[in-house]
Scaffold this active site. Structure first.
Site, mmCIF file in Angstrom:
data_model
loop_
_atom_site.group_PDB
_atom_site.id
_atom_site.type_symbol
_atom_site.label_atom_id
_atom_site.label_comp_id
_atom_site.label_asym_id
_atom_site.label_seq_id
_atom_site.Cartn_x
_atom_site.Cartn_y
_atom_site.Cartn_z
ATOM 1 N N ASP A 191 0.785 -1.114 -0.028
ATOM 2 C CA ASP A 191 0.213 0.024 -0.089
ATOM 3 C C ASP A 191 0.754 1.272 0.029
ATOM 4 O OD1 ASP A 191 -2.114 1.975 0.150
ATOM 5 O OD2 ASP A 191 -2.464 1.481 2.186
ATOM 6 N N LYS A 211 1.398 7.967 0.749
ATOM 7 C CA LYS A 211 1.848 8.088 2.087
ATOM 8 C C LYS A 211 3.273 8.648 2.286
ATOM 9 C CE LYS A 211 -0.497 3.510 3.469
ATOM 10 N NZ LYS A 211 -1.446 4.083 4.502
ATOM 11 N N ARG A 244 -11.071 -0.912 1.921
ATOM 12 C CA ARG A 244 -12.599 -1.068 2.185
ATOM 13 C C ARG A 244 -13.185 -1.053 0.461
ATOM 14 N NH1 ARG A 244 -13.099 4.701 4.905
ATOM 15 N NH2 ARG A 244 -11.121 4.067 5.624
HETATM 16 N N1 BES Z 1 -3.288 -0.028 5.271
HETATM 17 C C1 BES Z 1 -3.742 1.168 5.893
HETATM 18 C C2 BES Z 1 -4.212 1.194 7.078
HETATM 19 C C3 BES Z 1 -2.840 1.153 7.929
HETATM 20 C C4 BES Z 1 -2.110 2.075 8.857
HETATM 21 C C5 BES Z 1 -2.566 -0.098 8.320
HETATM 22 C C6 BES Z 1 -1.196 1.882 9.732
HETATM 23 C C7 BES Z 1 -1.341 -0.461 9.607
HETATM 24 C C8 BES Z 1 -0.798 0.615 9.990
HETATM 25 C C9 BES Z 1 -5.067 1.700 4.975
HETATM 26 O O1 BES Z 1 -5.289 1.298 3.462
HETATM 27 C C10 BES Z 1 -4.969 3.371 4.981
HETATM 28 O O2 BES Z 1 -4.281 3.830 4.549
HETATM 29 N N2 BES Z 1 -5.770 3.920 5.613
HETATM 30 C C11 BES Z 1 -5.984 5.219 5.810
HETATM 31 C C12 BES Z 1 -7.217 5.913 5.514
HETATM 32 C C13 BES Z 1 -7.679 7.307 5.291
HETATM 33 C C14 BES Z 1 -7.151 7.824 4.065
HETATM 34 C C15 BES Z 1 -9.280 7.343 5.454
HETATM 35 C C16 BES Z 1 -5.605 5.577 7.118
HETATM 36 O O3 BES Z 1 -6.002 5.207 8.101
HETATM 37 O O4 BES Z 1 -4.871 6.717 7.326
HETATM 38 ZN ZN ZN Z 2 -4.177 -0.460 3.086
HETATM 39 MN MN MN Z 3 -4.119 2.902 2.282
#
Ligand code: BES
Ligand code: ZN
Ligand code: MN
Length: 491
Positions: free
Chosen positions: A263, A270, A344
């Protein structure tokens, strides 16, 4: 590791005998040789705190070459899980490594739990404590020393054996899940993850694996899943596992796991610190695959399916954009508020597929879904959301039984409208509380009357803080493989 059994712990000729002792020295007196051992250490040297050990001088009272007192903590819980966790600590950090112990024996005379539970916990504790992801070191000296034999002494052998047989399976498949998560994303990608599942079922009679490739995924109109996959050179794979151990025609339990092999965040990229480590974003998928493996290997009398949408979330000229609108398999349209809220999107199509194809009696999805889960509950407690109290209670009981932690979060209707979009049926972000609005998003893809639960394992998938319970430092935990096996058996 080979397991063997003996009637009397005093006479086992092992490299080391572990003598479990509860806090305050409770239990020591129950060993025939307890008094002699007590003389070997002065009062106060050993308190029996959980996970503590004390090596004693060679004693004529026992046949083993070395004796270790193994602290189990307070004697107020079931001794079996305390012993399992203490063993995990010993196998992970203990003298096994400094003394290169090969044959370890455990004295069970003072552990008064159900013998089957003791067997199971000993196998899980020893095997999972012994786990180390060392396949990528090129030099032998980085490889860990492994003990080769564990003798359970002074317990009921027949019952212990049954427990060990069970624990060997749950530990093996938890270790597989750990491997998959620890493996870097240049080695475990959507294609190799699918290959793992196909290879796994070859070793498990009766377990079926079907891989749906991109053309089939297109035919199913999984527009949300394909939207996330668009920026990756590796085509999406939908991994489907089926186990029919229950009655014919009985509706299955369905597990659905996020198989996001890397990701990057996509165009909503990120930052470096957040991206590093995102090989673990397929932890839910790994747990789903390996739970099905364990359920089938144990020949549980249930029908169960596992569905894992596997893809990467990358950037290219073909990638989806912030503001893109995708049409999901359910027909509902989704405006992309953030390309990093991709989990999601792949799950919603997998959930629609699972419900249409299998008509499950309950669906449990699991995913490293939100950073907000880590903020709310950290790395040791899984976030649970559900539309059904019985399912939620069943999952809570399953986690409790294997001594893992889960906490239920609400899915209040008033937060649901935060997902509304001005140009589509919904958007893929819903603001705070981020874990809950992600759960509410998924709930929009659950059919009326369908029992469902969602597990956010963003923190617990990877243990980076310390060695704790059956987990290792800076390494994948394999959660929730053990709770899922338990749930399949009991619910
Ligand atoms: N895979 C990440 C969530 C994650 C964050 C897992 C840290 C493990 C450690 C997920 O896909 C993500 O990036 N979520 C975002 C959602 C936001 C953009 C609404 C998040 O949690 O920042
Ligand atoms: Zn993710
Ligand atoms: Mn993500």
């Amino acid at each position: 590791m080979q397991f063997s059994y003996a009637d009397n712990s005093a006479t086992v000729k092992a490299d080391a005998l572990l003598v479990p002792v509860f806090e305050g020295g409770k239990g020591l007196k129950e060993y025939a040789y307890g008094d002699k051992l007590a003389k070997l250490f002065s009062k106060g040297d050993f308190e029996g705190k959980a996970g503590s050990t004390l090596m004693l001088h060679k004693s004529d009272a026992v046949a083993a070459d070395r004796v270790f007192l193994l602290g189990l903590g307070k004697k107020d819980k079931d001794g079996a899980s305390q012993l399992g966790e203490a063993l995990a600590g010993f196998f992970r950090n203990g003298a096994i490594h400094s003394y290169k112990l090969k044959h370890v024996a455990v004295a069970l005379e003072a552990v008064h739990d159900d013998a089957q539970a003791i067997g199971r916990w000993c196998a899980e504790g020893a095997l999972l404590g012994d786990y180390h992801f060392d396949v990528l070191f090129s030099k032998k000296d980085k490889k860990k020393h492994h003990a080769s034999k564990l003798t359970l002494a002074g317990g009921k052998a027949a019952e212990l054996k049954k427990g060990v047989a069970y624990g060997e399976v749950t530990a093996e498949y938890t270790a597989h899940a750990r491997d998959l998560v620890n493996e870097p994303s240049n080695r475990i990608n959507p294609a190799t993850l699918a290959k793992f599942a196909q290879d796994m079922v070859k070793k498990v009679p009766g377990l079926k694996c079907t891989i749906l490739h991109k053309p089939e995924i297109e035919k199913l109109k999984m527009g949300a899943f394909l939207g996330v996959n668009a920026g990756s050179d590796i085509p999406a794979h939908l991994i489907v596992l089926e186990w029919k151990g229950g009655k014919q025609g009985e509706k299955p339990i369905a597990y659905v796991g996020k198989g996001l092999c890397f990701d990057s965040g996509g165009y909503d990229i990120k930052p470096a610190q957040g991206m590093l480590g995102m090989k673990m974003d397929m932890g839910g998928g790994a747990a789903t695959i390996c739970a099905l493996g364990a359920i089938a290997k144990l020949k549980l009398k249930v029908n169960a399916v596992g569905v894992v949408p596997a893809t990467e979330n990358l950037i290219s000229g073909k990638a989806y954009h912030p503001g893109s609108v995708l049409t999901s398999m359910s027909g509902q349209t989704i405006e992309i508020g953030n390309t990093d809220a991709e989990g999601r999107l792949i799950l919603c199509d997998a959930l629609t597929y699972t419900q249409q194809k299998f008509k499950p009696r309950v669906v449990v999805d699991m995913a490293t879904l939100t950073g907000a889960q880590v903020v709310a509950l950290g790395g040791k407690v899984v976030g649970l959301m559900s539309n059904d109290d019985k399912v939620a209670k069943g999952l809570e009981a399953a986690f409790k039984a294997v001594h893992e932690e889960v906490w239920r979060l609400p899915l209040p209707e008033f937060y649901d409208k935060q997902l509304d979009s001005t140009i589509a049926d919904m958007q893929n972000i819903g603001g705070n509380p981020g874990t809950v609005t992600a759960g509410l998003f998924l709930q929009r893809f659950i059919d009326k009357g369908q029992k469902w639960a969602h597990l956010d394992i963003a923190g617990p998938a990877m243990n980076d803080a310390d060695g704790w319970r059956l987990w290792a430092k800076k390494s994948a935990t394999g959660t929730p493989v053990r709770p899922l096996v338990e749930f399949a058996e009991k619910f």
